[in-house]
Design an enzyme around this catalytic site. Structure first.
Site, PDB file in Angstrom:
ATOM      1  N   ARG A 100       0.854  -1.190   0.000  1.00 12.21           N
ATOM      2  CA  ARG A 100       0.000   0.000   0.000  1.00 12.21           C
ATOM      3  C   ARG A 100       0.887   1.236   0.000  1.00 12.21           C
ATOM      4  O   ARG A 100       1.662   1.439   0.927  1.00 12.21           O
ATOM      5  CB  ARG A 100      -0.899  -0.002   1.237  1.00 12.21           C
ATOM      6  CG  ARG A 100      -1.708   1.295   1.412  1.00 12.21           C
ATOM      7  CD  ARG A 100      -2.597   1.222   2.650  1.00 12.21           C
ATOM      8  NE  ARG A 100      -3.361   2.446   2.850  1.00 12.21           N
ATOM      9  CZ  ARG A 100      -3.175   3.282   3.866  1.00 12.21           C
ATOM     10  NH1 ARG A 100      -2.256   3.059   4.791  1.00 12.21           N
ATOM     11  NH2 ARG A 100      -3.925   4.359   3.969  1.00 12.21           N
ATOM     12  N   HIS A 143      -3.129  10.922   0.806  1.00 10.86           N
ATOM     13  CA  HIS A 143      -2.593  10.690   2.140  1.00 10.86           C
ATOM     14  C   HIS A 143      -2.008  12.023   2.642  1.00 10.86           C
ATOM     15  O   HIS A 143      -0.819  12.128   2.910  1.00 10.86           O
ATOM     16  CB  HIS A 143      -1.548   9.577   2.096  1.00 10.86           C
ATOM     17  CG  HIS A 143      -1.306   8.903   3.410  1.00 10.86           C
ATOM     18  ND1 HIS A 143      -1.479   7.549   3.599  1.00 10.86           N
ATOM     19  CD2 HIS A 143      -0.900   9.387   4.595  1.00 10.86           C
ATOM     20  CE1 HIS A 143      -1.176   7.235   4.855  1.00 10.86           C
ATOM     21  NE2 HIS A 143      -0.810   8.333   5.481  1.00 10.86           N
ATOM     22  N   GLU A 188      -7.395   8.306   6.733  1.00  8.88           N
ATOM     23  CA  GLU A 188      -7.653   8.895   8.050  1.00  8.88           C
ATOM     24  C   GLU A 188      -8.256  10.296   8.010  1.00  8.88           C
ATOM     25  O   GLU A 188      -7.645  11.271   8.470  1.00  8.88           O
ATOM     26  CB  GLU A 188      -6.355   8.903   8.876  1.00  8.88           C
ATOM     27  CG  GLU A 188      -5.804   7.507   9.076  1.00  8.88           C
ATOM     28  CD  GLU A 188      -4.583   7.458   9.997  1.00  8.88           C
ATOM     29  OE1 GLU A 188      -4.073   8.528  10.370  1.00  8.88           O
ATOM     30  OE2 GLU A 188      -4.166   6.347  10.346  1.00  8.88           O
TER      31      GLU A 188
END
Ligand SMILES: *[C@@H]1O[C@H](CO)[C@@H](O)[C@H](O)[C@H]1NC(C)=O
Ligand SMILES: *[C@@H]1O[C@H](CO)[C@@H](O)[C@H](O)[C@H]1NC(C)=O
Ligand SMILES: *[C@@H]1O[C@H](CO)[C@@H](O)[C@H](O)[C@H]1NC(C)=O
Length: 488
Positions: A100, A143, A188
Protein backbone atom coordinates in the site's frame (compact mmCIF):
# COMPACT_ATOMS: atom_id res chain seq x y z
CA UNK A 1 5.11 -26.21 22.07
CA UNK A 2 5.05 -25.72 25.79
CA UNK A 3 7.69 -24.48 28.10
CA UNK A 4 9.98 -21.62 28.81
CA UNK A 5 12.16 -20.10 26.19
CA UNK A 6 14.64 -17.37 26.86
CA UNK A 7 16.75 -15.39 24.49
CA UNK A 8 19.48 -13.14 25.65
CA UNK A 9 21.02 -10.82 23.13
CA UNK A 10 24.02 -8.74 23.86
CA UNK A 11 25.36 -5.86 21.88
CA UNK A 12 27.40 -2.83 22.81
CA UNK A 13 24.33 -1.08 24.14
CA UNK A 14 21.52 -3.52 24.64
CA UNK A 15 20.90 -6.36 26.96
CA UNK A 16 17.65 -7.93 26.08
CA UNK A 17 15.79 -10.68 27.90
CA UNK A 18 12.74 -12.24 26.41
CA UNK A 19 10.63 -14.81 28.18
CA UNK A 20 7.98 -16.81 26.46
CA UNK A 21 5.65 -19.15 28.26
CA UNK A 22 2.91 -21.40 26.86
CA UNK A 23 3.60 -20.78 23.21
CA UNK A 24 0.86 -21.57 20.69
CA UNK A 25 1.03 -21.66 16.91
CA UNK A 26 -1.12 -19.19 14.98
CA UNK A 27 -1.89 -20.20 11.42
CA UNK A 28 -2.48 -17.68 8.67
CA UNK A 29 -5.62 -18.72 6.73
CA UNK A 30 -5.44 -19.39 2.98
CA UNK A 31 -6.13 -16.24 0.95
CA UNK A 32 -5.39 -13.92 3.86
CA UNK A 33 -2.98 -11.37 2.42
CA UNK A 34 -0.08 -9.75 4.23
CA UNK A 35 1.49 -6.50 3.12
CA UNK A 36 3.14 -3.26 4.12
CA UNK A 37 2.11 0.40 3.92
CA UNK A 38 3.76 3.74 3.21
CA UNK A 39 2.70 7.18 2.01
CA UNK A 40 4.15 9.52 -0.60
CA UNK A 41 5.21 12.53 1.47
CA UNK A 42 6.66 10.31 4.19
CA UNK A 43 9.07 8.39 1.95
CA UNK A 44 9.41 9.86 -1.54
CA UNK A 45 11.50 13.00 -1.29
CA UNK A 46 12.05 14.56 -4.71
CA UNK A 47 9.86 17.37 -3.45
CA UNK A 48 10.61 19.77 -6.32
CA UNK A 49 11.81 17.42 -9.06
CA UNK A 50 10.52 16.77 -12.56
CA UNK A 51 7.57 19.09 -12.43
CA UNK A 52 6.22 18.25 -8.99
CA UNK A 53 4.77 21.37 -7.38
CA UNK A 54 4.58 22.15 -3.69
CA UNK A 55 2.06 20.49 -1.45
CA UNK A 56 0.90 21.66 1.96
CA UNK A 57 3.47 19.53 3.76
CA UNK A 58 6.32 21.06 1.75
CA UNK A 59 5.09 24.53 2.63
CA UNK A 60 4.37 23.73 6.25
CA UNK A 61 7.70 22.06 7.01
CA UNK A 62 9.65 24.78 5.18
CA UNK A 63 7.82 27.64 6.88
CA UNK A 64 7.49 26.05 10.31
CA UNK A 65 10.39 23.71 11.03
CA UNK A 66 9.82 24.46 14.72
CA UNK A 67 6.53 22.56 14.55
CA UNK A 68 8.36 19.33 13.72
CA UNK A 69 9.97 17.63 16.68
CA UNK A 70 13.42 17.32 15.06
CA UNK A 71 12.92 20.31 12.70
CA UNK A 72 13.11 17.93 9.75
CA UNK A 73 11.03 17.58 6.59
CA UNK A 74 10.26 15.21 3.74
CA UNK A 75 12.37 16.96 1.07
CA UNK A 76 14.47 13.82 0.67
CA UNK A 77 13.14 11.34 3.25
CA UNK A 78 13.91 7.74 2.18
CA UNK A 79 14.22 9.08 -1.39
CA UNK A 80 11.86 6.52 -2.82
CA UNK A 81 11.53 8.84 -5.80
CA UNK A 82 14.95 7.58 -6.84
CA UNK A 83 15.10 4.31 -4.93
CA UNK A 84 11.65 2.81 -5.47
CA UNK A 85 13.35 -0.34 -6.76
CA UNK A 86 14.97 -0.75 -3.34
CA UNK A 87 11.48 -0.59 -1.81
CA UNK A 88 10.28 -3.32 -4.13
CA UNK A 89 13.39 -5.35 -3.31
CA UNK A 90 12.58 -4.98 0.38
CA UNK A 91 9.00 -6.11 -0.19
CA UNK A 92 10.25 -9.03 -2.23
CA UNK A 93 12.80 -10.02 0.42
CA UNK A 94 9.95 -10.42 2.89
CA UNK A 95 7.60 -12.00 0.36
CA UNK A 96 4.75 -9.56 0.96
CA UNK A 97 1.60 -10.09 -1.10
CA UNK A 98 0.58 -6.43 -1.14
CA UNK A 99 2.11 -2.97 -1.02
CA UNK A 100 0.00 0.00 0.00
CA UNK A 101 1.51 3.29 -1.12
CA UNK A 102 0.00 6.66 -1.88
CA UNK A 103 0.23 8.89 -4.91
CA UNK A 104 1.44 12.44 -4.55
CA UNK A 105 -1.30 14.57 -6.08
CA UNK A 106 1.03 17.47 -6.83
CA UNK A 107 3.47 15.13 -8.57
CA UNK A 108 0.99 13.77 -11.11
CA UNK A 109 -1.02 16.98 -11.44
CA UNK A 110 1.04 20.15 -11.04
CA UNK A 111 -0.83 22.53 -8.75
CA UNK A 112 -3.74 20.11 -8.97
CA UNK A 113 -4.58 21.55 -12.38
CA UNK A 114 -2.02 20.48 -15.03
CA UNK A 115 -1.17 16.85 -15.74
CA UNK A 116 2.53 16.13 -15.27
CA UNK A 117 3.77 13.31 -17.53
CA UNK A 118 6.92 12.77 -15.47
CA UNK A 119 4.87 12.18 -12.35
CA UNK A 120 2.71 9.64 -14.10
CA UNK A 121 5.84 7.94 -15.40
CA UNK A 122 7.19 7.55 -11.86
CA UNK A 123 4.11 5.71 -10.65
CA UNK A 124 3.96 3.62 -13.82
CA UNK A 125 7.49 2.48 -13.10
CA UNK A 126 6.70 1.67 -9.48
CA UNK A 127 3.50 -0.20 -10.34
CA UNK A 128 5.21 -2.17 -13.12
CA UNK A 129 8.05 -3.10 -10.80
CA UNK A 130 5.57 -4.37 -8.22
CA UNK A 131 3.62 -6.41 -10.74
CA UNK A 132 6.80 -7.86 -12.16
CA UNK A 133 7.54 -9.09 -8.64
CA UNK A 134 3.99 -10.33 -8.05
CA UNK A 135 3.18 -7.78 -5.40
CA UNK A 136 -0.33 -6.39 -5.57
CA UNK A 137 -0.49 -2.59 -5.50
CA UNK A 138 -2.95 -1.05 -3.03
CA UNK A 139 -3.13 2.63 -3.86
CA UNK A 140 -4.17 5.49 -1.61
CA UNK A 141 -5.16 8.54 -3.64
CA UNK A 142 -4.84 11.04 -0.87
CA UNK A 143 -2.59 10.69 2.14
CA UNK A 144 -2.63 14.35 3.29
CA UNK A 145 -0.27 15.98 0.77
CA UNK A 146 -2.67 18.41 -0.89
CA UNK A 147 -1.28 20.61 -3.68
CA UNK A 148 -0.59 24.01 -2.07
CA UNK A 149 -2.30 25.70 -4.99
CA UNK A 150 -5.58 23.99 -4.09
CA UNK A 151 -5.02 24.82 -0.44
CA UNK A 152 -4.71 28.47 -1.41
CA UNK A 153 -8.23 28.16 -2.81
CA UNK A 154 -9.41 26.78 0.54
CA UNK A 155 -8.50 23.12 0.13
CA UNK A 156 -11.10 20.82 1.62
CA UNK A 157 -13.25 23.60 3.04
CA UNK A 158 -14.01 24.79 -0.49
CA UNK A 159 -16.85 22.72 -2.01
CA UNK A 160 -15.08 22.94 -5.39
CA UNK A 161 -12.42 20.55 -4.06
CA UNK A 162 -14.80 17.75 -5.04
CA UNK A 163 -14.30 18.67 -8.73
CA UNK A 164 -10.53 18.80 -8.43
CA UNK A 165 -10.47 15.47 -6.61
CA UNK A 166 -12.66 13.86 -9.24
CA UNK A 167 -10.41 15.20 -11.99
CA UNK A 168 -7.40 13.75 -10.16
CA UNK A 169 -9.04 10.37 -9.58
CA UNK A 170 -10.04 10.18 -13.23
CA UNK A 171 -6.39 10.68 -14.22
CA UNK A 172 -5.39 7.88 -11.84
CA UNK A 173 -7.99 5.43 -13.15
CA UNK A 174 -7.11 6.23 -16.76
CA UNK A 175 -3.39 5.83 -16.27
CA UNK A 176 -3.09 3.09 -13.63
CA UNK A 177 -6.47 1.35 -13.44
CA UNK A 178 -5.43 -1.38 -15.88
CA UNK A 179 -3.02 -2.65 -13.19
CA UNK A 180 -4.29 -1.22 -9.89
CA UNK A 181 -7.34 -3.09 -8.59
CA UNK A 182 -7.51 -1.83 -5.02
CA UNK A 183 -8.04 1.89 -4.49
CA UNK A 184 -8.31 3.84 -1.25
CA UNK A 185 -9.70 7.34 -1.72
CA UNK A 186 -8.65 8.89 1.58
CA UNK A 187 -6.43 8.12 4.52
CA UNK A 188 -7.65 8.90 8.05
CA UNK A 189 -10.10 11.73 7.41
CA UNK A 190 -10.63 12.32 11.14
CA UNK A 191 -6.99 13.04 11.81
CA UNK A 192 -6.60 14.99 8.59
CA UNK A 193 -9.59 17.25 9.12
CA UNK A 194 -9.02 17.89 12.82
CA UNK A 195 -5.25 18.25 12.52
CA UNK A 196 -5.17 20.43 9.41
CA UNK A 197 -8.42 22.46 9.49
CA UNK A 198 -9.59 22.32 13.11
CA UNK A 199 -6.68 22.45 15.51
CA UNK A 200 -4.45 23.62 12.65
CA UNK A 201 -1.32 21.91 13.94
CA UNK A 202 0.07 20.74 10.65
CA UNK A 203 -0.07 20.54 6.85
CA UNK A 204 -2.69 22.98 5.65
CA UNK A 205 -2.23 24.75 8.97
CA UNK A 206 -5.69 26.26 9.14
CA UNK A 207 -6.85 26.94 12.66
CA UNK A 208 -10.63 27.01 12.48
CA UNK A 209 -11.74 24.70 15.30
CA UNK A 210 -15.40 23.85 15.46
CA UNK A 211 -15.97 24.76 11.82
CA UNK A 212 -13.03 23.79 9.61
CA UNK A 213 -12.93 20.13 10.57
CA UNK A 214 -16.62 19.60 9.78
CA UNK A 215 -16.48 21.39 6.42
CA UNK A 216 -13.40 19.39 5.54
CA UNK A 217 -15.08 16.13 6.52
CA UNK A 218 -18.20 17.00 4.57
CA UNK A 219 -16.44 17.77 1.31
CA UNK A 220 -14.16 14.81 1.79
CA UNK A 221 -17.16 12.48 2.06
CA UNK A 222 -18.71 13.98 -1.07
CA UNK A 223 -15.38 13.68 -2.91
CA UNK A 224 -15.13 10.06 -1.85
CA UNK A 225 -18.65 9.26 -3.04
CA UNK A 226 -18.22 11.07 -6.37
CA UNK A 227 -15.08 9.10 -7.11
CA UNK A 228 -16.78 5.84 -6.20
CA UNK A 229 -19.62 6.62 -8.62
CA UNK A 230 -17.18 7.78 -11.28
CA UNK A 231 -15.38 4.45 -11.04
CA UNK A 232 -18.53 2.34 -11.10
CA UNK A 233 -20.02 4.28 -14.01
CA UNK A 234 -17.00 4.78 -16.19
CA UNK A 235 -14.24 2.31 -15.29
CA UNK A 236 -15.57 -0.69 -13.41
CA UNK A 237 -16.77 -2.75 -16.37
CA UNK A 238 -13.30 -2.77 -17.83
CA UNK A 239 -11.09 -2.54 -14.77
CA UNK A 240 -13.06 -4.58 -12.22
CA UNK A 241 -11.38 -3.07 -9.18
CA UNK A 242 -12.50 -2.17 -5.68
CA UNK A 243 -12.75 1.16 -3.89
CA UNK A 244 -12.53 1.78 -0.16
CA UNK A 245 -11.45 4.36 2.41
CA UNK A 246 -8.95 4.02 5.29
CA UNK A 247 -10.27 5.15 8.66
CA UNK A 248 -8.26 5.51 11.84
CA UNK A 249 -10.44 3.79 14.39
CA UNK A 250 -10.16 2.87 18.01
CA UNK A 251 -12.19 1.16 20.66
CA UNK A 252 -13.29 2.99 23.79
CA UNK A 253 -13.49 1.68 27.33
CA UNK A 254 -15.26 3.26 30.30
CA UNK A 255 -13.01 5.49 32.41
CA UNK A 256 -14.59 4.11 35.58
CA UNK A 257 -17.52 2.05 36.81
CA UNK A 258 -19.94 5.01 36.74
CA UNK A 259 -19.86 4.99 32.95
CA UNK A 260 -22.55 2.93 31.29
CA UNK A 261 -22.37 0.62 28.32
CA UNK A 262 -24.80 2.95 26.50
CA UNK A 263 -22.46 5.88 27.07
CA UNK A 264 -19.58 3.95 25.53
CA UNK A 265 -21.74 2.91 22.55
CA UNK A 266 -22.78 6.51 21.98
CA UNK A 267 -19.14 7.64 22.24
CA UNK A 268 -18.12 5.11 19.60
CA UNK A 269 -20.82 6.50 17.31
CA UNK A 270 -19.69 10.08 17.89
CA UNK A 271 -16.05 9.31 17.10
CA UNK A 272 -15.69 6.30 14.79
CA UNK A 273 -19.18 6.95 13.43
CA UNK A 274 -18.37 10.39 11.93
CA UNK A 275 -16.99 8.76 8.77
CA UNK A 276 -18.24 5.19 9.09
CA UNK A 277 -21.91 6.03 9.40
CA UNK A 278 -22.39 8.05 6.18
CA UNK A 279 -20.74 5.34 4.07
CA UNK A 280 -21.39 2.03 5.82
CA UNK A 281 -24.62 2.33 7.82
CA UNK A 282 -28.01 1.15 6.69
CA UNK A 283 -29.60 4.60 6.90
CA UNK A 284 -26.64 6.73 5.83
CA UNK A 285 -25.87 10.24 7.02
CA UNK A 286 -23.94 11.41 10.04
CA UNK A 287 -24.64 9.53 13.28
CA UNK A 288 -27.98 10.62 14.71
CA UNK A 289 -26.45 11.59 18.05
CA UNK A 290 -23.88 13.80 16.33
CA UNK A 291 -26.58 15.59 14.34
CA UNK A 292 -28.61 16.10 17.54
CA UNK A 293 -25.65 17.76 19.25
CA UNK A 294 -25.31 20.30 16.46
CA UNK A 295 -29.02 21.00 16.18
CA UNK A 296 -28.96 21.85 19.89
CA UNK A 297 -25.78 23.92 19.56
CA UNK A 298 -27.08 25.85 16.57
CA UNK A 299 -30.02 27.00 18.67
CA UNK A 300 -27.77 27.94 21.60
CA UNK A 301 -25.32 29.71 19.31
CA UNK A 302 -28.03 31.41 17.26
CA UNK A 303 -26.55 30.21 13.99
CA UNK A 304 -26.72 27.30 11.57
CA UNK A 305 -25.41 23.83 12.35
CA UNK A 306 -21.60 23.81 12.28
CA UNK A 307 -21.85 20.21 11.12
CA UNK A 308 -23.15 20.63 7.57
CA UNK A 309 -26.63 19.23 6.97
CA UNK A 310 -26.88 16.23 4.69
CA UNK A 311 -29.95 16.21 2.48
CA UNK A 312 -31.64 12.86 1.94
CA UNK A 313 -30.36 12.94 -1.61
CA UNK A 314 -26.78 13.44 -0.44
CA UNK A 315 -27.14 10.71 2.18
CA UNK A 316 -28.19 8.32 -0.57
CA UNK A 317 -25.34 9.42 -2.79
CA UNK A 318 -22.74 8.68 -0.10
CA UNK A 319 -24.34 5.62 1.46
CA UNK A 320 -22.83 2.30 0.34
CA UNK A 321 -19.93 3.84 -1.57
CA UNK A 322 -17.23 1.43 -0.44
CA UNK A 323 -16.35 -2.10 -1.44
CA UNK A 324 -14.32 -2.45 1.74
CA UNK A 325 -13.40 -0.58 4.89
CA UNK A 326 -9.70 0.11 5.47
CA UNK A 327 -9.02 0.00 9.20
CA UNK A 328 -5.97 1.77 10.64
CA UNK A 329 -5.47 0.72 14.23
CA UNK A 330 -2.77 1.64 16.72
CA UNK A 331 -4.34 1.98 20.14
CA UNK A 332 -7.51 2.59 22.16
CA UNK A 333 -8.63 5.03 24.84
CA UNK A 334 -10.79 5.46 27.90
CA UNK A 335 -13.79 7.74 27.65
CA UNK A 336 -15.82 9.81 30.12
CA UNK A 337 -18.15 12.80 29.89
CA UNK A 338 -16.45 16.11 29.27
CA UNK A 339 -15.03 17.46 32.50
CA UNK A 340 -13.68 20.84 31.39
CA UNK A 341 -15.98 23.86 31.59
CA UNK A 342 -14.61 25.32 28.37
CA UNK A 343 -17.35 25.61 25.77
CA UNK A 344 -15.32 26.78 22.81
CA UNK A 345 -16.10 25.05 19.54
CA UNK A 346 -13.76 22.16 18.86
CA UNK A 347 -14.42 18.56 17.92
CA UNK A 348 -13.80 16.78 21.24
CA UNK A 349 -15.48 19.54 23.22
CA UNK A 350 -18.44 19.61 20.83
CA UNK A 351 -19.02 15.90 21.28
CA UNK A 352 -18.71 16.33 25.05
CA UNK A 353 -16.15 13.62 25.64
CA UNK A 354 -12.83 13.43 27.42
CA UNK A 355 -10.34 10.77 26.47
CA UNK A 356 -7.50 9.28 28.47
CA UNK A 357 -5.42 6.14 28.74
CA UNK A 358 -5.29 3.32 31.21
CA UNK A 359 -1.88 3.58 32.82
CA UNK A 360 -1.89 -0.19 33.24
CA UNK A 361 -1.71 -0.61 29.48
CA UNK A 362 1.83 -1.36 28.35
CA UNK A 363 3.45 1.53 26.52
CA UNK A 364 6.01 1.71 23.77
CA UNK A 365 9.15 3.80 24.08
CA UNK A 366 7.56 6.31 21.81
CA UNK A 367 5.36 8.93 23.45
CA UNK A 368 1.91 8.07 22.23
CA UNK A 369 1.57 4.39 21.73
CA UNK A 370 -0.22 2.38 24.38
CA UNK A 371 -0.48 -1.28 23.47
CA UNK A 372 -4.10 -2.43 23.47
CA UNK A 373 -4.59 -5.40 21.13
CA UNK A 374 -7.90 -6.29 22.81
CA UNK A 375 -9.16 -2.91 21.59
CA UNK A 376 -8.64 -4.03 18.00
CA UNK A 377 -10.55 -7.22 18.67
CA UNK A 378 -13.43 -5.34 20.31
CA UNK A 379 -13.42 -2.80 17.48
CA UNK A 380 -13.66 -5.49 14.80
CA UNK A 381 -16.54 -7.20 16.59
CA UNK A 382 -18.26 -3.81 17.02
CA UNK A 383 -17.94 -3.11 13.28
CA UNK A 384 -19.22 -6.59 12.43
CA UNK A 385 -22.32 -6.15 14.55
CA UNK A 386 -23.00 -2.47 13.97
CA UNK A 387 -22.39 -2.23 10.21
CA UNK A 388 -23.47 -5.58 8.82
CA UNK A 389 -20.06 -7.14 8.60
CA UNK A 390 -18.33 -5.16 5.83
CA UNK A 391 -15.26 -6.48 4.08
CA UNK A 392 -12.23 -5.17 5.98
CA UNK A 393 -8.60 -4.65 5.12
CA UNK A 394 -6.32 -3.68 7.98
CA UNK A 395 -4.50 -0.93 6.10
CA UNK A 396 -2.29 0.19 8.99
CA UNK A 397 -1.08 -1.21 12.29
CA UNK A 398 2.35 -0.67 13.75
CA UNK A 399 4.68 0.07 16.58
CA UNK A 400 6.88 3.07 17.32
CA UNK A 401 10.34 2.77 18.86
CA UNK A 402 13.75 4.38 18.60
CA UNK A 403 14.83 2.59 15.46
CA UNK A 404 16.54 -0.46 16.92
CA UNK A 405 17.33 -3.28 14.47
CA UNK A 406 16.55 -5.92 17.09
CA UNK A 407 12.97 -4.73 17.40
CA UNK A 408 11.54 -7.52 19.54
CA UNK A 409 8.92 -5.26 21.03
CA UNK A 410 7.59 -4.50 17.53
CA UNK A 411 7.41 -8.22 16.76
CA UNK A 412 5.50 -8.81 19.96
CA UNK A 413 3.06 -5.99 19.15
CA UNK A 414 2.51 -7.30 15.62
CA UNK A 415 1.98 -10.88 16.83
CA UNK A 416 -0.57 -9.75 19.40
CA UNK A 417 -2.48 -7.73 16.82
CA UNK A 418 -2.45 -10.34 14.05
CA UNK A 419 -3.60 -12.90 16.62
CA UNK A 420 -6.70 -10.88 17.56
CA UNK A 421 -7.43 -10.11 13.91
CA UNK A 422 -7.43 -13.81 13.13
CA UNK A 423 -9.53 -14.53 16.19
CA UNK A 424 -12.09 -11.96 14.97
CA UNK A 425 -11.89 -13.49 11.51
CA UNK A 426 -12.60 -16.92 12.94
CA UNK A 427 -15.71 -15.34 14.48
CA UNK A 428 -16.95 -14.31 11.03
CA UNK A 429 -15.50 -10.82 10.73
CA UNK A 430 -14.85 -10.43 7.02
CA UNK A 431 -11.17 -9.43 7.21
CA UNK A 432 -9.12 -10.17 4.13
CA UNK A 433 -5.72 -8.62 4.68
CA UNK A 434 -3.19 -7.05 7.04
CA UNK A 435 -0.76 -4.30 6.09
CA UNK A 436 1.85 -3.25 8.59
CA UNK A 437 2.78 0.40 9.04
CA UNK A 438 5.39 0.78 7.84
CA UNK A 439 7.69 -0.78 5.29
CA UNK A 440 10.34 1.85 6.05
CA UNK A 441 11.37 4.21 8.79
CA UNK A 442 10.03 7.48 7.46
CA UNK A 443 9.01 11.06 8.10
CA UNK A 444 6.33 10.70 10.76
CA UNK A 445 4.62 14.07 10.36
CA UNK A 446 4.95 16.27 13.45
CA UNK A 447 7.42 13.92 15.10
CA UNK A 448 9.70 13.89 12.06
CA UNK A 449 12.28 11.10 12.17
CA UNK A 450 12.39 10.98 15.96
CA UNK A 451 10.28 7.83 16.19
CA UNK A 452 10.66 4.80 13.96
CA UNK A 453 7.83 2.57 12.74
CA UNK A 454 9.51 0.74 9.86
CA UNK A 455 10.34 -2.93 9.58
CA UNK A 456 13.27 -1.77 7.45
CA UNK A 457 15.65 0.81 8.78
CA UNK A 458 16.80 3.52 6.38
CA UNK A 459 20.23 5.10 6.64
CA UNK A 460 19.06 8.69 6.40
CA UNK A 461 22.59 10.11 6.52
CA UNK A 462 23.71 8.16 3.48
CA UNK A 463 23.01 9.45 -0.04
CA UNK A 464 22.12 5.89 -1.03
CA UNK A 465 19.51 5.55 1.76
CA UNK A 466 20.30 1.89 2.29
CA UNK A 467 17.37 -0.17 3.61
CA UNK A 468 18.29 -2.75 6.25
CA UNK A 469 15.83 -5.42 7.39
CA UNK A 470 15.10 -5.30 11.10
CA UNK A 471 14.21 -8.43 13.07
CA UNK A 472 10.56 -7.70 12.34
CA UNK A 473 11.19 -7.91 8.58
CA UNK A 474 12.66 -11.36 9.17
CA UNK A 475 9.69 -12.24 11.34
CA UNK A 476 7.32 -11.38 8.47
CA UNK A 477 9.50 -13.33 6.06
CA UNK A 478 9.17 -16.43 8.22
CA UNK A 479 5.49 -15.87 8.81
CA UNK A 480 4.79 -15.64 5.07
CA UNK A 481 7.08 -18.54 4.17
CA UNK A 482 5.62 -20.85 6.81
CA UNK A 483 2.05 -19.58 6.87
CA UNK A 484 2.17 -19.45 10.66
CA UNK A 485 3.96 -18.00 13.64
CA UNK A 486 4.53 -18.86 17.24
CA UNK A 487 2.62 -16.79 19.73
CA UNK A 488 3.94 -16.09 23.17
C1 LIG B 1 0.75 -21.35 31.18
O1 LIG B 1 -0.04 -22.50 31.33
C2 LIG B 1 -0.21 -22.92 32.68
C3 LIG B 1 -0.95 -24.25 32.67
O2 LIG B 1 -2.07 -24.21 31.80
C4 LIG B 1 -0.95 -21.84 33.46
O3 LIG B 1 -1.10 -22.20 34.81
C5 LIG B 1 -0.13 -20.54 33.36
O4 LIG B 1 -0.85 -19.48 33.99
C6 LIG B 1 0.12 -20.17 31.90
N1 LIG B 1 1.00 -19.02 31.85
C7 LIG B 1 0.72 -17.94 31.12
C8 LIG B 1 1.72 -16.84 31.16
O5 LIG B 1 -0.30 -17.82 30.47
C1 LIG C 1 1.83 26.54 -9.82
O1 LIG C 1 1.34 27.65 -9.14
C2 LIG C 1 2.34 28.61 -8.81
C3 LIG C 1 1.68 29.67 -7.95
O2 LIG C 1 0.56 30.18 -8.59
C4 LIG C 1 2.94 29.15 -10.09
O3 LIG C 1 3.97 30.06 -9.78
C5 LIG C 1 3.51 28.01 -10.91
O4 LIG C 1 3.98 28.47 -12.15
C6 LIG C 1 2.45 26.93 -11.14
N1 LIG C 1 3.08 25.79 -11.77
C7 LIG C 1 2.55 25.16 -12.80
C8 LIG C 1 3.33 24.02 -13.36
O5 LIG C 1 1.49 25.47 -13.29
C1 LIG D 1 25.11 5.37 7.07
O1 LIG D 1 25.78 5.91 5.98
C2 LIG D 1 26.93 6.65 6.33
C3 LIG D 1 27.43 7.38 5.09
O2 LIG D 1 27.49 6.48 3.99
C4 LIG D 1 27.95 5.71 6.94
O3 LIG D 1 29.10 6.44 7.31
C5 LIG D 1 27.35 5.05 8.16
O4 LIG D 1 28.20 4.07 8.67
C6 LIG D 1 26.01 4.39 7.80
N1 LIG D 1 25.35 3.93 9.02
C7 LIG D 1 24.96 2.69 9.20
C8 LIG D 1 24.29 2.41 10.49
O5 LIG D 1 25.13 1.82 8.36
Amino acid sequence: MHGIFTTILMSAFVKFTYTCENSTVIEIPENFKIGASTSSYQIEGGWNLDGKTENVWDTFTHNHPEKIEDHSNGDVAADSYHFYKKDVEALKYVGFNQYRFSISWSRVIANGTIINKKGIEYYNNLINELILNRIEPVVTMFHWDLPQYLQNLGGFVNPLITKYFEFYANVLFENFGDRVKIWITFNEPTLYCIGEYGEGRSGSYIKAPGVGEYLCGHHLLISHANVYHLYKNKFYDKQKGEIGISLKLQYLYPKDETITKEFVERSLDLTNGWFINPIFSKNGGYPEELVKIFVKKSIEEGTWSRLPIMSDELKKRIQGTADFMGVNYYSSELVEPKTQLDDSPQFDIDIGLTFSVDERWPKSDSLWLYIVPEGLYDLLIWIRDRYKNPKIMITENGYADNGEINDFERIKYIKQHIAVILKAKSENCNIVSYMVWSLLDNFEWNIGYSAALGIFSVNMSSPLKERTPKRSAKFFKNLITNGKFEMC
